[in-house]
Design a protein around this motif. Structure first.
Motif, PDB file in Angstrom:
ATOM      1  N   HIS A 109     -27.558  62.667   8.583  1.00 57.91           N
ATOM      2  CA  HIS A 109     -26.886  62.356   7.316  1.00 57.91           C
ATOM      3  C   HIS A 109     -27.860  61.635   6.379  1.00 57.91           C
ATOM      4  CE1 HIS A 109     -23.943  60.724   4.486  1.00 57.91           C
ATOM      5  NE2 HIS A 109     -23.078  61.591   4.984  1.00 57.91           N
ATOM      6  N   PRO A 110     -27.812  61.940   5.084  1.00 55.45           N
ATOM      7  CA  PRO A 110     -28.736  61.296   4.144  1.00 55.45           C
ATOM      8  C   PRO A 110     -28.710  59.770   4.195  1.00 55.45           C
ATOM      9  CG  PRO A 110     -27.671  63.154   3.075  1.00 55.45           C
ATOM     10  CD  PRO A 110     -27.011  63.003   4.423  1.00 55.45           C
ATOM     11  N   ILE A 111     -27.554  59.157   4.443  1.00 58.43           N
ATOM     12  CA  ILE A 111     -27.503  57.695   4.511  1.00 58.43           C
ATOM     13  C   ILE A 111     -28.320  57.196   5.701  1.00 58.43           C
ATOM     14  CG2 ILE A 111     -26.005  55.708   4.918  1.00 58.43           C
ATOM     15  CD1 ILE A 111     -25.914  56.815   2.089  1.00 58.43           C
ATOM     16  N   THR A 112     -28.185  57.855   6.849  1.00 61.09           N
ATOM     17  CA  THR A 112     -28.981  57.478   8.010  1.00 61.09           C
ATOM     18  C   THR A 112     -30.465  57.639   7.703  1.00 61.09           C
ATOM     19  OG1 THR A 112     -27.201  58.178   9.493  1.00 61.09           O
ATOM     20  CG2 THR A 112     -29.392  57.943  10.451  1.00 61.09           C
ATOM     21  N   GLN A 113     -30.810  58.718   7.008  1.00 57.47           N
ATOM     22  CA  GLN A 113     -32.204  58.953   6.647  1.00 57.47           C
ATOM     23  C   GLN A 113     -32.714  57.863   5.706  1.00 57.47           C
ATOM     24  OE1 GLN A 113     -34.172  61.239   7.829  1.00 57.47           O
ATOM     25  NE2 GLN A 113     -35.940  61.217   6.464  1.00 57.47           N
ATOM     26  N   ILE A 114     -31.888  57.486   4.724  1.00 51.79           N
ATOM     27  CA  ILE A 114     -32.300  56.445   3.775  1.00 51.79           C
ATOM     28  C   ILE A 114     -32.536  55.127   4.500  1.00 51.79           C
ATOM     29  CG2 ILE A 114     -31.470  55.016   1.858  1.00 51.79           C
ATOM     30  CD1 ILE A 114     -32.463  57.686   0.926  1.00 51.79           C
ATOM     31  N   GLY A 316     -27.420  49.458  -3.573  1.00 51.81           N
ATOM     32  CA  GLY A 316     -26.522  50.394  -2.912  1.00 51.81           C
ATOM     33  C   GLY A 316     -27.299  51.555  -2.312  1.00 51.81           C
ATOM     34  N   LEU A 317     -27.177  51.740  -1.006  1.00 50.70           N
ATOM     35  CA  LEU A 317     -27.897  52.827  -0.342  1.00 50.70           C
ATOM     36  C   LEU A 317     -27.432  54.192  -0.823  1.00 50.70           C
ATOM     37  CD1 LEU A 317     -28.029  51.496   3.328  1.00 50.70           C
ATOM     38  CD2 LEU A 317     -29.920  51.654   1.715  1.00 50.70           C
ATOM     39  N   ASP A 318     -26.115  54.330  -1.006  1.00 49.16           N
ATOM     40  CA  ASP A 318     -25.582  55.629  -1.431  1.00 49.16           C
ATOM     41  C   ASP A 318     -26.141  56.007  -2.801  1.00 49.16           C
ATOM     42  OD1 ASP A 318     -23.056  55.610   0.668  1.00 49.16           O
ATOM     43  OD2 ASP A 318     -23.430  53.660  -0.229  1.00 49.16           O
ATOM     44  N   ARG A 319     -26.227  55.015  -3.674  1.00 47.10           N
ATOM     45  CA  ARG A 319     -26.673  55.292  -5.039  1.00 47.10           C
ATOM     46  C   ARG A 319     -28.148  55.675  -5.083  1.00 47.10           C
ATOM     47  NH1 ARG A 319     -28.467  52.155  -9.531  1.00 47.10           N
ATOM     48  NH2 ARG A 319     -27.956  53.161 -11.500  1.00 47.10           N
ATOM     49  N   ILE A 320     -28.992  54.960  -4.329  1.00 46.81           N
ATOM     50  CA  ILE A 320     -30.407  55.321  -4.392  1.00 46.81           C
ATOM     51  C   ILE A 320     -30.666  56.636  -3.654  1.00 46.81           C
ATOM     52  CG2 ILE A 320     -31.156  52.946  -4.679  1.00 46.81           C
ATOM     53  CD1 ILE A 320     -32.033  52.942  -1.772  1.00 46.81           C
ATOM     54  N   ALA A 321     -29.801  56.978  -2.692  1.00 47.23           N
ATOM     55  CA  ALA A 321     -29.904  58.311  -2.070  1.00 47.23           C
ATOM     56  C   ALA A 321     -29.579  59.387  -3.096  1.00 47.23           C
ATOM     57  CB  ALA A 321     -28.970  58.414  -0.873  1.00 47.23           C
ATOM     58  N   MET A 322     -28.549  59.146  -3.918  1.00 51.73           N
ATOM     59  CA  MET A 322     -28.200  60.100  -4.973  1.00 51.73           C
ATOM     60  C   MET A 322     -29.350  60.252  -5.963  1.00 51.73           C
ATOM     61  SD  MET A 322     -24.255  58.882  -5.649  1.00 51.73           S
ATOM     62  CE  MET A 322     -23.920  60.063  -6.949  1.00 51.73           C
ATOM     63  N   LEU A 323     -29.978  59.131  -6.324  1.00 57.39           N
ATOM     64  CA  LEU A 323     -31.081  59.184  -7.290  1.00 57.39           C
ATOM     65  C   LEU A 323     -32.270  59.941  -6.726  1.00 57.39           C
ATOM     66  CD1 LEU A 323     -31.068  55.545  -8.730  1.00 57.39           C
ATOM     67  CD2 LEU A 323     -30.257  57.625  -9.849  1.00 57.39           C
ATOM     68  N   LYS A 324     -32.626  59.644  -5.475  1.00 56.43           N
ATOM     69  CA  LYS A 324     -33.839  60.235  -4.916  1.00 56.43           C
ATOM     70  C   LYS A 324     -33.673  61.709  -4.601  1.00 56.43           C
ATOM     71  CE  LYS A 324     -37.339  59.630  -1.335  1.00 56.43           C
ATOM     72  NZ  LYS A 324     -37.853  58.760  -0.250  1.00 56.43           N
ATOM     73  N   TYR A 325     -32.492  62.106  -4.108  1.00 51.72           N
ATOM     74  CA  TYR A 325     -32.320  63.477  -3.638  1.00 51.72           C
ATOM     75  C   TYR A 325     -31.386  64.322  -4.506  1.00 51.72           C
ATOM     76  CZ  TYR A 325     -34.786  61.742   0.408  1.00 51.72           C
ATOM     77  OH  TYR A 325     -35.742  61.192   1.220  1.00 51.72           O
ATOM     78  N   GLY A 326     -31.019  63.818  -5.687  1.00 52.22           N
ATOM     79  CA  GLY A 326     -30.288  64.636  -6.651  1.00 52.22           C
ATOM     80  C   GLY A 326     -28.885  65.010  -6.218  1.00 52.22           C
ATOM     81  N   PRO A 328     -24.965  64.806  -6.796  1.00 54.14           N
ATOM     82  CA  PRO A 328     -24.187  64.494  -7.996  1.00 54.14           C
ATOM     83  C   PRO A 328     -22.940  63.647  -7.773  1.00 54.14           C
ATOM     84  CG  PRO A 328     -23.748  66.743  -7.306  1.00 54.14           C
ATOM     85  CD  PRO A 328     -24.819  66.221  -6.389  1.00 54.14           C
ATOM     86  N   ASP A 329     -22.356  63.659  -6.577  1.00 54.90           N
ATOM     87  CA  ASP A 329     -21.056  63.015  -6.369  1.00 54.90           C
ATOM     88  C   ASP A 329     -21.069  62.223  -5.070  1.00 54.90           C
ATOM     89  OD1 ASP A 329     -18.322  62.346  -6.005  1.00 54.90           O
ATOM     90  OD2 ASP A 329     -17.707  64.114  -7.146  1.00 54.90           O
ATOM     91  N   LEU A 330     -20.779  60.927  -5.178  1.00 53.94           N
ATOM     92  CA  LEU A 330     -20.787  60.055  -4.005  1.00 53.94           C
ATOM     93  C   LEU A 330     -19.725  60.451  -2.986  1.00 53.94           C
ATOM     94  CD1 LEU A 330     -21.935  57.430  -2.721  1.00 53.94           C
ATOM     95  CD2 LEU A 330     -20.132  56.194  -3.914  1.00 53.94           C
ATOM     96  N   ARG A 331     -18.611  60.991  -3.453  1.00 54.78           N
ATOM     97  CA  ARG A 331     -17.512  61.318  -2.539  1.00 54.78           C
ATOM     98  C   ARG A 331     -17.903  62.385  -1.522  1.00 54.78           C
ATOM     99  NH1 ARG A 331     -13.493  61.780  -7.633  1.00 54.78           N
ATOM    100  NH2 ARG A 331     -15.392  62.808  -8.351  1.00 54.78           N
ATOM    101  N   ASP A 332     -18.881  63.231  -1.871  1.00 57.31           N
ATOM    102  CA  ASP A 332     -19.328  64.263  -0.924  1.00 57.31           C
ATOM    103  C   ASP A 332     -19.965  63.667   0.320  1.00 57.31           C
ATOM    104  OD1 ASP A 332     -18.455  66.327  -2.553  1.00 57.31           O
ATOM    105  OD2 ASP A 332     -20.354  66.466  -3.632  1.00 57.31           O
ATOM    106  N   PHE A 333     -20.459  62.416   0.223  1.00 58.16           N
ATOM    107  CA  PHE A 333     -21.092  61.781   1.374  1.00 58.16           C
ATOM    108  C   PHE A 333     -20.116  61.651   2.542  1.00 58.16           C
ATOM    109  CE2 PHE A 333     -25.190  59.691   0.083  1.00 58.16           C
ATOM    110  CZ  PHE A 333     -25.285  60.303  -1.155  1.00 58.16           C
ATOM    111  N   PHE A 334     -18.823  61.575   2.245  1.00 58.03           N
ATOM    112  CA  PHE A 334     -17.835  61.239   3.268  1.00 58.03           C
ATOM    113  C   PHE A 334     -16.817  62.352   3.506  1.00 58.03           C
ATOM    114  CE2 PHE A 334     -19.052  57.482   0.736  1.00 58.03           C
ATOM    115  CZ  PHE A 334     -19.813  56.828   1.693  1.00 58.03           C
ATOM    116  N   ASN A 335     -17.080  63.560   2.994  1.00 56.85           N
ATOM    117  CA  ASN A 335     -16.120  64.664   3.131  1.00 56.85           C
ATOM    118  C   ASN A 335     -16.298  65.487   4.397  1.00 56.85           C
ATOM    119  OD1 ASN A 335     -14.737  64.113   0.790  1.00 56.85           O
ATOM    120  ND2 ASN A 335     -15.916  65.525  -0.486  1.00 56.85           N
ATOM    121  N   ALA A 336     -17.361  65.241   5.157  1.00 57.75           N
ATOM    122  CA  ALA A 336     -17.619  65.955   6.415  1.00 57.75           C
ATOM    123  C   ALA A 336     -17.683  67.474   6.203  1.00 57.75           C
ATOM    124  CB  ALA A 336     -16.558  65.614   7.465  1.00 57.75           C
ATOM    125  N   ASP A 337     -18.264  67.887   5.096  1.00 56.15           N
ATOM    126  CA  ASP A 337     -18.431  69.311   4.802  1.00 56.15           C
ATOM    127  C   ASP A 337     -19.758  69.774   5.401  1.00 56.15           C
ATOM    128  OD1 ASP A 337     -18.886  71.845   3.700  1.00 56.15           O
ATOM    129  OD2 ASP A 337     -17.847  71.346   1.837  1.00 56.15           O
TER     130      ASP A 337
END
Length: 360
Positions: A109-114, A316-326, A328-337
């Motif tokens: 998961h990107p958060i774990t990677q960050i 915020g880890l989620d926010r800098i992950a969004m900035l670095k890896y483009g 668009p939506d924080l909610r996708d981090f937790f949708n298990a898609d």
């Protein structure tokens, strides 16, 4: 037609009609088993005269040999037939591509990677990782961090309160990772150099906010820590994290109860295209807050502010992950898609290192 001829015709039909190995085995038992039809005929030879036994016995033995050979031939044919059917059923197309191994199919998961990336950066600077509980007391979450009871600054956090316990105390889901600063100061003598990644909770939800999100804080405490040290640490972090040779940073005065002075940090970027580029352009983007640790926070941690001083920062880890890896939506981090994970996730064996590349 003799009885032996009739039996031979009957057994030949049964042998030819056996559809599988189990059926041909049943025919063999019925004909040649202990109580089989041919075996019963052989038992009658003892009551015959020598002349009858000579002719009758030879005919029965001829029948037995003929049936045995027919059964063996049919069994071989059925075995070959079964093997051919299995081969046809289990045919493998060797021209198909090889399936990827679990290590190749899995995704981090990107958060774990960050978190791994940040750990690699600050670990190289001599920082260690500190952790604390997600459920905190009001004291550690607010009071010890210079949020007095009734202070307006408490309204900055939309807090999740738990039901009162037996003593009437209402614990909270921590609104930031800062309580770990106090717990570390209580249990460890300076110098202190820690980072604190973890989950935090606030009542907020939209494209860039989530009720549960991730933060990382840093804390340095010693006798000579100063703003220049803090600026150098943050510059080195931004260069390593965004993988650029240089960054321009802008410090703006701000307010946080637990730091004084407090500043918010912007970094130079270029937003003219589809991708935000850091270290170039004429735009600015806020990425974190920081400041010198407030004397009241040092006292709450059991340290003398006349002897020790320090600085802290958080983002915020989620926010800098969004900035670095483009993303668009924080909610996708937790949708298990799984499709999102396959697109944005990282291969599990690609561990971030400063010499091999953080996001290689």
């Amino acid at each position: 037609m003799s009885d032996l001829d009739q039996l031979k015709i009957s057994l030949s039909a049964e042998i030819a009609g056996a559809a599988d190995e189990a059926a041909i085995e049943a025919v063999r038992v019925n004909a040649l088993g202990k109580k089989g039809s041919i075996s019963e005929l052989l038992k009658t030879l003892g009551a015959m005269s020598p002349e009858e036994r000579q002719t009758r016995g030879a005919a029965i033995n001829q029948l037995k040999n003929a049936v045995t050979e027919a059964i063996a031939a049919r069994k071989t044919a059925l075995k070959d037939q079964a093997i051919n059917a299995r081969l046809a059923r289990e045919t493998v197309d060797v021209t198909l591509p090889v399936r990827a191994s679990p290590a190749e199919r899995g995704r981090i998961h990107p958060i774990t990677q960050i978190i791994d990336e940040i750990t690699a950066i600050f670990g190289d600077m001599g920082f260690s990782i500190a952790e604390g509980p997600d459920i905190e007391t009001d004291y550690y979450n607010f009071t010890a961090l210079n949020f007095p009871v009734g202070h307006p600054a408490r309204e900055m956090h939309d807090t999740f309160f738990l039901p009162p316990d037996a003593n009437g105390e209402r614990k909270v889901l921590r609104t930031h990772t800062s309580p770990v600063q106090i717990r570390t100061m209580e249990g460890q003598q300076p110098p202190i150099r820690i980072i604190i990644p973890g989950k935090t909770y606030r009542q907020d939800s939209d494209a860039t906010h989530s009720p549960m999100f991730h933060q990382v804080e840093g804390l340095v405490i010693d006798k000579s820590a100063n703003v220049a040290n803090m600026r150098w640490v943050l510059e080195e972090f931004c260069k390593a994290f965004f993988e650029v040779p240089s960054v321009n940073m802008r410090f703006r005065p701000s307010f946080f109860p637990f730091t004084e002075p407090s500043v918010e940090v912007d970094i130079q970027c270029d937003r003219s295209g589809d991708v935000i580029r850091f270290g170039e352009g004429s735009d600015w983007m806020e990425i974190l807050g920081c400041g010198m640790v407030h004397p009241n926070v040092l006292r709450a941690g059991g340290l003398d502010p006349d002897v020790y001083q320090g600085f802290a920062w958080g983002m915020g880890l989620d926010r800098i992950a969004m900035l670095k890896y483009g993303m668009p939506d924080l909610r996708d981090f937790f949708n298990a898609d799984i499709r999102w994970m396959n697109h944005y996730g990282f291969r599990p064996l690609d561990l971030p290192t400063l010499f091999g590349g953080l996001s290689a």
